[in-house]
Enzyme design. Structure first.
Site, PDB file in Angstrom:
ATOM      1  N   ILE A 158       0.825  -1.221   0.000  1.00 58.45           N
ATOM      2  CA  ILE A 158       0.000   0.000   0.000  1.00 58.45           C
ATOM      3  C   ILE A 158       0.851   1.259   0.000  1.00 58.45           C
ATOM      4  CG2 ILE A 158      -2.066  -0.993   1.033  1.00 58.45           C
ATOM      5  CD1 ILE A 158      -1.055  -0.050   3.757  1.00 58.45           C
ATOM      6  N   GLY A 159       2.101   1.089   0.048  1.00 60.34           N
ATOM      7  CA  GLY A 159       2.938   2.277   0.002  1.00 60.34           C
ATOM      8  C   GLY A 159       4.407   1.918   0.017  1.00 60.34           C
ATOM      9  N   ALA A 164      11.428   1.351   3.051  1.00 61.49           N
ATOM     10  CA  ALA A 164      10.468   0.351   3.510  1.00 61.49           C
ATOM     11  C   ALA A 164       9.362   0.184   2.482  1.00 61.49           C
ATOM     12  CB  ALA A 164       9.874   0.787   4.843  1.00 61.49           C
ATOM     13  N   VAL A 208       5.369  -0.870   2.597  1.00 60.18           N
ATOM     14  CA  VAL A 208       4.273  -1.035   3.543  1.00 60.18           C
ATOM     15  C   VAL A 208       3.199  -1.899   2.888  1.00 60.18           C
ATOM     16  CG1 VAL A 208       2.557   0.145   4.957  1.00 60.18           C
ATOM     17  CG2 VAL A 208       4.785   1.216   4.543  1.00 60.18           C
ATOM     18  N   LYS A 237       4.906  -2.697   7.934  1.00 63.73           N
ATOM     19  CA  LYS A 237       6.014  -1.990   7.291  1.00 63.73           C
ATOM     20  C   LYS A 237       7.242  -2.883   7.343  1.00 63.73           C
ATOM     21  CE  LYS A 237       8.227   2.546   7.435  1.00 63.73           C
ATOM     22  NZ  LYS A 237       8.027   3.925   7.895  1.00 63.73           N
ATOM     23  N   ASP A 283      10.427  14.526  11.154  1.00 62.16           N
ATOM     24  CA  ASP A 283      10.102  14.141   9.778  1.00 62.16           C
ATOM     25  C   ASP A 283       8.644  14.459   9.466  1.00 62.16           C
ATOM     26  OD1 ASP A 283      10.752  13.234   7.297  1.00 62.16           O
ATOM     27  OD2 ASP A 283      10.520  11.104   7.774  1.00 62.16           O
TER      28      ASP A 283
HETATM   29  N1  LIG Z   1      -0.429   2.536   8.758  1.00 57.52           N
HETATM   30  C1  LIG Z   1      -0.606   2.780   7.462  1.00 57.52           C
HETATM   31  N2  LIG Z   1      -1.797   2.654   6.912  1.00 57.52           N
HETATM   32  C2  LIG Z   1      -1.986   2.899   5.615  1.00 57.52           C
HETATM   33  N3  LIG Z   1      -1.022   3.266   4.788  1.00 57.52           N
HETATM   34  C3  LIG Z   1       0.191   3.415   5.273  1.00 57.52           C
HETATM   35  C4  LIG Z   1       0.474   3.174   6.640  1.00 57.52           C
HETATM   36  N4  LIG Z   1       1.764   3.398   6.836  1.00 57.52           N
HETATM   37  C5  LIG Z   1       2.265   3.776   5.673  1.00 57.52           C
HETATM   38  N5  LIG Z   1       1.341   3.787   4.717  1.00 57.52           N
HETATM   39  C6  LIG Z   1       1.513   4.126   3.314  1.00 57.52           C
HETATM   40  O1  LIG Z   1       2.781   3.700   2.930  1.00 57.52           O
HETATM   41  C7  LIG Z   1       3.507   4.813   2.429  1.00 57.52           C
HETATM   42  C8  LIG Z   1       4.941   4.623   2.793  1.00 57.52           C
HETATM   43  O2  LIG Z   1       5.054   4.725   4.169  1.00 57.52           O
HETATM   44  P1  LIG Z   1       6.480   4.909   4.848  1.00 57.52           P
HETATM   45  O3  LIG Z   1       6.235   5.272   6.240  1.00 57.52           O
HETATM   46  O4  LIG Z   1       7.342   3.751   4.600  1.00 57.52           O
HETATM   47  O5  LIG Z   1       7.088   5.972   3.953  1.00 57.52           O
HETATM   48  P2  LIG Z   1       7.147   7.526   4.111  1.00 57.52           P
HETATM   49  O6  LIG Z   1       7.129   7.901   5.531  1.00 57.52           O
HETATM   50  O7  LIG Z   1       6.129   8.147   3.228  1.00 57.52           O
HETATM   51  O8  LIG Z   1       8.540   7.759   3.459  1.00 57.52           O
HETATM   52  P3  LIG Z   1       9.908   7.793   4.198  1.00 57.52           P
HETATM   53  O9  LIG Z   1      10.137   6.446   4.786  1.00 57.52           O
HETATM   54  O10 LIG Z   1      10.826   8.112   3.102  1.00 57.52           O
HETATM   55  O11 LIG Z   1       9.760   8.856   5.216  1.00 57.52           O
HETATM   56  C9  LIG Z   1       2.875   6.025   3.066  1.00 57.52           C
HETATM   57  O12 LIG Z   1       3.066   7.156   2.268  1.00 57.52           O
HETATM   58  C10 LIG Z   1       1.430   5.623   3.129  1.00 57.52           C
HETATM   59  O13 LIG Z   1       0.780   5.916   1.934  1.00 57.52           O
END
Ligand SMILES: Nc1ncnc2c1ncn2[C@@H]1O[C@H](COP(=O)(O)OP(=O)(O)OP(=O)(O)O)[C@@H](O)[C@H]1O
Length: 876
Positions: A117-118, A123, A125, A140, A235
């Protein structure tokens, strides 16, 4: 590193992630454990472990389907409530004992993993279902192979903090475990995804003001909570604002990424990647920062939500950094946005984006801003934002190339014995420094340089990915703001981790093509398309605020490649030595691909060795050094084949020039075989005059830049590495380098403008005549001093034997030989009388006094210049 203070409002349980069977043993000594961890009243220890112990099945999970809150699931998981103080300074048992808390989420087999989903920078997710509870979660997955041991320790602690945070707007970690080389972090599944995701899907040009106010108010509540508990998120960005299906906004990713960058051993390979777009200037400068850095990021996030992207998002990281540091803060340009925004909104943003952190409001204070009065209930977001959004799984997710930047601080640094690897080859300053406090308002050049180098290492080819972050520093908020305290009353004390020698490893790799990182990773520099040498060794004047930006730029430039877009920096090691509050040392080692070499070899070898150095403050040794990672030592770098750096613009010229300069405060540290611009340096011979003007020309070419500098420096060249000077490329003869000095012009390998010579670096007017004058004066001084010394000896012997003609003759010859600047007519006589000699002595003394007075006057002027610089700095 986020360090928490005991707080009543913070949940106390400690989550210990352990693994009994993997190589990634979380349970060894963790010396990095913050003291505050120990201070926590551990009322609710939760041991989340991957263990082969019988505890795996010892929990009678409540298998009912539960609601969507973390509290519910934690409740369902029967978290132990027995009080158990756990000292993190001692190893935790890999196998939980009977007194340990319950084993909760521990096995990947407990999850049914659905689609991704992301994608984050480090990472992926996944949507998943935790089968024991039939509970939808986000999983994640972080590849631990990308991290070093103590980064993982940090990750553990930060994950712990994430689990502790209990606030409706803070994403809570439900658990985490290691499986193979992967770390899985389990959080509630938030159906809306991140605000970034939402915008990319349906609101590419930004959201309406009411939605933004509703989102940001919740985010600000989360920030206020974190700050109140002594945490800095570091962040904050739309990508980390997650939205649940009911319109609740949760601040996610708290602490993890930044902590991973804060600590780590040498050789750490990768951590998360980010963009400096959200980064507060003081964070870039590494001057020490506090929770106000989050307020800056919050302001940037507000612009992001209003426009669909962060300011400077399209720029390469280095430019973002330079813009952030040198330009006025970004603001909301209401005229160009798709939606109409109020002046109040802009005002709120402007409050956040004050370059002076002290002038930014606290989160608590900001919550009272009029802008947030219009915030709606969260249901509003369901109507305005979430409607028409496809489910997360069906949204187009751009897989982010897993380029990695690791910026790692180690507890130890050892440049001196580090010659064999890619870190700084030479360093005379190994001693640890006492702990220091750094004001967040005290930027250091090193910090800028560090940030610039890091940014450069990120590479311009990543521009637009929007998913990079860089963070620096160990920061402890000692006095977190109290609720509703005024800005002035909540000055947080920022403590830079004491006695730490820090190394930032800036490394970029491609996770997607790990087997051919060298060939696949492309990082190009594009500082205005300037070809910039990567084979430079830079020692920067760290504490000269006026020098900082450019030195930073220069540092960064080192890690950049030609503007032709050829492959560039593959890997950089960036080391910062915090010897004291202002003592920093940074090293960037860059390793380039073969393909990039052609674009890298654009500076003469000795170009790399120039140094701006301020000596005379031996207790303050600041150096920012960059050298090419392919060569283990500076000498190797210097002997590399090179051509001339070319600057396409004045600004570039400045950067290039500084590429060729080592800036440091101590001559002893600038022994990188190059020339050094120093302050009050001693024992330097004089640089041939013909090179003085080119130097000033080059430096004054920065005058249009914001990083214009005014200062007095001494240009010198040291010869601690004669092999380098002997290896100056032949082409140097064809192209006169500004800092070149002919080997024939001086028998000494060291050449410099002598003490006290003035050079207004970056000022509109350089004063070559004045320099010459000063030089002459100093020469006279020296001569006179010697003369007096000898005369006094002679006079003594004359007193004892007044008829000693030979003594008089001797004195005459000495005077004739050395006192070329005084009237020595009377000494021409073969038998000068004692009176005549005394008269000569008087004359000399007078001249000496005059010289001293002139010197003093110059020193006063120097001081005035210094104050002027300070004033300028404060004004800017
Ligand atoms: N708990 C969650 N529920 C739904 N979607 C999520 C959740 N956590 C993360 N995501 C999705 O996954 C994407 C990637 O999350 P992640 O935290 O790895 O990256 P980020 O914080 O956007 O990037 P970075 O790690 O570079 O800061 C998010 O942008 C979001 O769309």
């Amino acid at each position: 590193m986020l360090t928490t203070q005991k707080s009543e409002s913070l949940d106390a349980p400690v989550v210990t992630i352990t693994t009994a069977t993997t190589a990634l043993d979380f349970n060894n000594n963790n010396n990095n454990t913050s003291s505050s961890d120990k201070q926590q009243p551990l009322d609710h220890p939760i041991l989340i472990t991957r263990s082969s112990s019988s505890f795996h099945h010892s929990i009678s999970h409540n298998k009912r389907s539960i609601g969507s809150t973390a509290d519910n699931i934690l409740h369902s998981l029967k978290i132990s409530t027995n009080v158990q103080h756990q000292d993190h300074s001692t190893p935790a048992s890999p196998i939980p004992s009977a007194s340990d808390a319950q084993v909760v989420i521990q096995n990947i087999d407990d999850f049914v993993i659905k689609g991704p989903i992301g994608y984050g920078s480090s990472a992926v997710v996944y949507s998943a279902v935790y089968t024991p509870l039939n509970y939808r979660v986000a999983l994640k997955m972080i590849d631990l192979d990308m991290f070093e041991r103590n980064q993982i320790d940090e990750l553990r602690r930060e994950t712990t903090l994430m689990a502790l945070s209990k606030h409706p707007n803070v994403l809570r970690v439900l658990g985490s475990f290691v499986e193979g080389s992967k770390l899985y972090i389990v959080t509630p599944y938030l159906a809306g995804g991140s605000c970034l995701d939402i915008m990319k899907t349906n609101f590419r040009e930004g959201l309406d003001e009411l939605s933004i106010a509703t989102i940001l108010k919740q985010a600000l509540e989360a920030l206020a909570y974190l700050h109140k508990n002594g945490h800095i998120h570091r962040d904050v960005k739309a990508g980390n604002l997650l939205m649940d299906e009911d319109g609740t906004v949760l601040l996610g990713d708290f602490g993890v990424s930044s902590s991973l960058m804060d600590t780590g051993e040498r050789g750490v390979r990768k951590t998360f990647v980010g963009t400096p777009c959200w980064m507060a200037p003081e964070v870039m400068e590494q001057a020490g920062y506090d929770y106000k850095a989050d307020i800056w990021s919050f302001g940037i996030t507000a612009i992001e939500l209003a426009t669909g992207h962060a300011p400077f998002a399209k720029l390469p990281p280095l430019k973002v950094l330079m813009m952030t540091l040198s330009s006025d803060p970004p603001t909301l340009v209401r005229e160009t946005t798709k939606h109409k925004y109020t002046r109040v909104f802009k005002d709120m943003i402007d409050l956040c984006l004050n370059k002076d952190p002290a002038k930014r409001p606290t989160a608590e204070k900001l919550l009272q801003h009029q802008f947030f009065k219009q915030a709606k209930r969260r249901e509003y977001l369901v109507k305005t934002v979430l409607t028409d959004l496809p489910p997360l799984e069906q949204r187009p997710h751009k897989k982010i190339p897993q380029r990695q930047i690791s910026i790692t601080k180690t507890d130890e640094w050892d440049f001196q014995d580090d010659d064999t690897d890619e870190t700084s080859p030479d360093d005379a300053t190994k001693e640890k420094q006492p702990s220091s406090s750094t004001s967040p308002q005290q930027p250091t050049g090193t910090g800028v340089a560090a940030a610039a180098a890091a940014a450069a290492a990120v590479g311009s080819n990543q521009q637009g990915s929007g998913r990079r972050h860089i963070s620096f520093g160990d920061v402890v908020v000692k006095n977190p703001p109290q609720p509703y305290a005024t800005a002035s009353s909540v000055q947080a004390e920022v403590v830079v981790a004491p006695t730490k020698k820090s190394r930032f490893v800036v490394e970029e790799t491609s996770r997607e093509q790990p087997t051919d990182v060298t060939a696949s990773t492309t990082t190009t520099s594009s500082l205005g398309g300037i070809p910039i040498s990567r084979q430079a060794s830079i020692v920067s004047e760290c504490s000269s605020p006026m020098l900082a930006p450019t030195s930073g730029a220069a540092a960064a430039a080192i890690a950049m490649t030609d503007s032709d877009g050829s492959e560039g920096v593959k890997k950089g090691r960036f080391s910062v030595n915090k010897q004291a509050a202002e003592n920093n040392q940074a090293t960037v080692d860059s390793t380039t691909t073969t393909s990039s070499d052609k674009s890298i070899t654009k500076s003469s070898s000795h170009d790399n060795m120039a140094a701006i150095d301020r000596a005379g403050s031996t207790d303050r040794k600041s150096r920012f050094e960059i050298h090419h990672g392919d060569q283990p030592t500076a000498a190797a770098t210097a002997t590399a084949t090179s051509t001339t750096s070319s600057a396409a613009s004045p600004q570039l010229s400045a950067v290039t020039a500084l590429n060729n300069l080592s800036l440091s405060r101590d001559n002893s540290l600038s022994s990188t075989n190059g020339h050094a611009l120093t302050r009050d340096g001693s024992s330097h011979s004089r640089l041939p005059a013909r090179y003085q003007q080119p130097l000033s020309d080059t430096i004054t070419s920065t005058k249009d830049d914001h990083s214009r500098k005014v200062g007095r420096f001494e240009l010198s060249s040291e010869s601690s590495r004669p092999s380098i000077s002997s290896n100056h490329s032949n082409h140097d003869k064809d192209v006169l380098h500004p800092y070149e000095y002919s080997s024939s012009s001086s028998t000494s390998p060291s050449s410099s403008l002598s003490r006290g010579q003035l050079l207004r670096v970056g000022s509109d007017q350089v004063m070559p005549t004045f320099q010459t004058h000063m030089e002459e004066l100093l020469k006279v001084n020296e001569t006179q001093r010697n003369l007096l010394r000898e005369l006094s000896g002679i006079l003594k012997s004359t007193t004892t034997s007044s008829s000693s003609t030979s003594s008089l003759l001797s004195s005459s010859s000495i005077l004739k030989k050395s006192a070329s600047t005084i009237d020595t007519t009377q000494l021409e006589r073969s038998n000068p009388s004692v009176d005549e000699l005394l008269s000569t002595v008087d004359t000399l003394e007078n001249q000496l006094q005059t010289s001293i007075r002139e010197n003093q006057s110059l020193q006063r002027e120097n001081e005035a210049l210094r104050r002027e610089i300070e004033n300028l700095r404060h004004k800017s």
